[in-house]
Design a protein around this motif. Structure first.
Motif, PDB file in Angstrom:
ATOM      1  N   SER A  77       0.829  -1.219   0.000  1.00 29.95           N
ATOM      2  CA  SER A  77       0.000   0.000   0.000  1.00 29.95           C
ATOM      3  C   SER A  77       0.855   1.257   0.000  1.00 29.95           C
ATOM      4  N   SER A  83      -7.038   3.880   0.053  1.00 27.19           N
ATOM      5  CA  SER A  83      -8.260   4.672   0.168  1.00 27.19           C
ATOM      6  C   SER A  83      -8.432   5.134   1.614  1.00 27.19           C
ATOM      7  N   TYR A  85     -10.883   7.438   4.299  1.00 23.84           N
ATOM      8  CA  TYR A  85     -12.208   8.040   4.499  1.00 23.84           C
ATOM      9  C   TYR A  85     -12.066   9.524   4.773  1.00 23.84           C
ATOM     10  N   PHE A  92     -14.892   7.175   0.929  1.00 25.84           N
ATOM     11  CA  PHE A  92     -13.478   6.826   0.846  1.00 25.84           C
ATOM     12  C   PHE A  92     -12.896   7.414  -0.441  1.00 25.84           C
ATOM     13  N   VAL A  93     -11.763   8.041  -0.334  1.00 29.18           N
ATOM     14  CA  VAL A  93     -11.090   8.668  -1.475  1.00 29.18           C
ATOM     15  C   VAL A  93      -9.729   8.001  -1.655  1.00 29.18           C
ATOM     16  N   PHE A  94      -9.454   7.599  -2.886  1.00 31.87           N
ATOM     17  CA  PHE A  94      -8.181   6.916  -3.164  1.00 31.87           C
ATOM     18  C   PHE A  94      -7.053   7.932  -3.266  1.00 31.87           C
ATOM     19  N   HIS A  95      -5.997   7.682  -2.527  1.00 33.22           N
ATOM     20  CA  HIS A  95      -4.793   8.499  -2.587  1.00 33.22           C
ATOM     21  C   HIS A  95      -3.714   7.680  -3.288  1.00 33.22           C
ATOM     22  N   GLU A 132      -8.622  -2.507  -3.848  1.00 33.64           N
ATOM     23  CA  GLU A 132      -9.951  -2.680  -3.242  1.00 33.64           C
ATOM     24  C   GLU A 132     -11.008  -2.943  -4.306  1.00 33.64           C
ATOM     25  N   ARG A 136      -7.012   0.420 -11.692  1.00 35.01           N
ATOM     26  CA  ARG A 136      -6.582   1.768 -12.035  1.00 35.01           C
ATOM     27  C   ARG A 136      -5.390   1.687 -12.975  1.00 35.01           C
TER      28      ARG A 136
END
Length: 308
Positions: A77, A83, A85, A92-95, A132, A136
């Motif tokens: 990761s 991701s 929250y 949840f936002v993917f970084h 998840e 991408r």
């Protein structure tokens, strides 16, 4: 008269050579690997310019550069992203992690655990990552330069053969000669010098150059020679196991890129000979008692295979 593409590629190698002094053949191998759409492994001791080469290449091509120092506690990761929250969005936002770069330097890859190594090598192979349940895509072009310390150093995990096979080329920079080292000692800091570089190609021009590699012609006689070399690796005389079909395709792609760098639209036997050791030595194991390293064994085999 040289074509505009040939002129750009010459300028690219010339510019990087002002940063990595006295290593033009290795710089050409690096550029050829990128043009061929592969990834590069550099195996060498610390401090000989591996990181500087990767950074200079990225700046000279106007590409987004990211560097990850691989350590024993690096998690997948940390490389791919995670991701998180976010209360303001109630979702949840993917970084994205550092793998979402166009040139990724994976520094000391053999200091990370196998799980993290596999995460990077999957991204190299698939040009995408799965996080998840969502897939991408990675940016294009996407070029990984991984560095590896010699396996006899403490705290290293040797890359297995199946993972080494994912690298198109494996090179060694080695120590500079006396005059080149003097230039390094007397000159300004290489990191400062990189900041003054200007891109000589755009990312779109690089993608066009990668397409041009595919159009380089390989004659039937040239393919006969390549197949003779592949057959020699499988003969049981030189290596424990021979090259796979994928490795043969890698050799041809690298040879086409070398021909393009040499301002030709066709592959010559010299192109194959020039890139063969860098492209296949890390995939092969010499027979017991050979008394040679991998690259030396490849060169000895080439001398024994007749030209077309």
């Amino acid at each position: 008269m040289a074509s505009p593409l040939a002129t750009q590629l010459t300028r690219l190698v010339d510019q990087i050579s002002t940063i990595i002094v006295g290593k033009r053949p290795q710089i050409e191998d690096c550029v050829a690997c990128l043009l061929a759409g592969g990834h590069l492994l550099i195996e060498d001791v610390p401090g000989v310019g591996k990181t500087t080469l990767a950074h200079a290449l990225a700046v000279s091509l106007g590409l987004r550069f990211s560097r990850v120092q691989f350590t024993a506690d690096l998690m997948p990761s940390d490389l791919i992203g995670v991701s998180v929250y976010e209360r303001s969005k109630e979702a949840f936002v993917f970084h994205p992690g550092p793998v979402f770069a166009q040139v990724l330097l994976a520094d000391e890859i053999n200091r990370a655990g196998p799980k993290t190594q596999s995460a990077l090598l999957e991204a190299m192979e698939e040009q995408q990552v799965s996080v998840e349940g969502a897939t991408r895509a990675l940016p294009r072009p996407f070029f990984v330069i991984a560095t590896q310390n010699p396996n006899d150093q403490l705290g290293t995990y040797a890359l297995p053969e199946s993972q080494l096979d994912r690298f198109l080329m494996c090179i060694t920079l080695g120590y500079p000669d006396r005059s080149s080292e003097r230039a390094l000692l007397a000159g300004k800091d290489r990191r400062e010098a990189i900041q003054s570089l200007q891109p000589v190609m755009t990312p779109d021009e690089l993608l066009a150059a990668q397409k041009a590699v595919l159009a380089v012609h390989a004659s039937d006689a040239l393919l006969d020679y390549l197949q003779a070399l592949i057959a020699a690796t499988r003969s049981g005389r030189w290596f424990v196991e021979g090259l796979s079909p994928r490795a043969g395709i890698a050799v041809l792609r690298a040879a086409k890129a070398h021909a393009l760098l040499d301002q030709r639209d066709y592959v010559a036997p010299d192109d194959i000979q020039a890139i063969l050791a860098q492209t296949v030595a890390h995939r092969l194991m010499p027979m017991a008692g050979a008394g040679r390293g991998r690259a030396e064994q490849v060169r000895a085999m080439v001398q024994a295979v007749a030209l077309p």
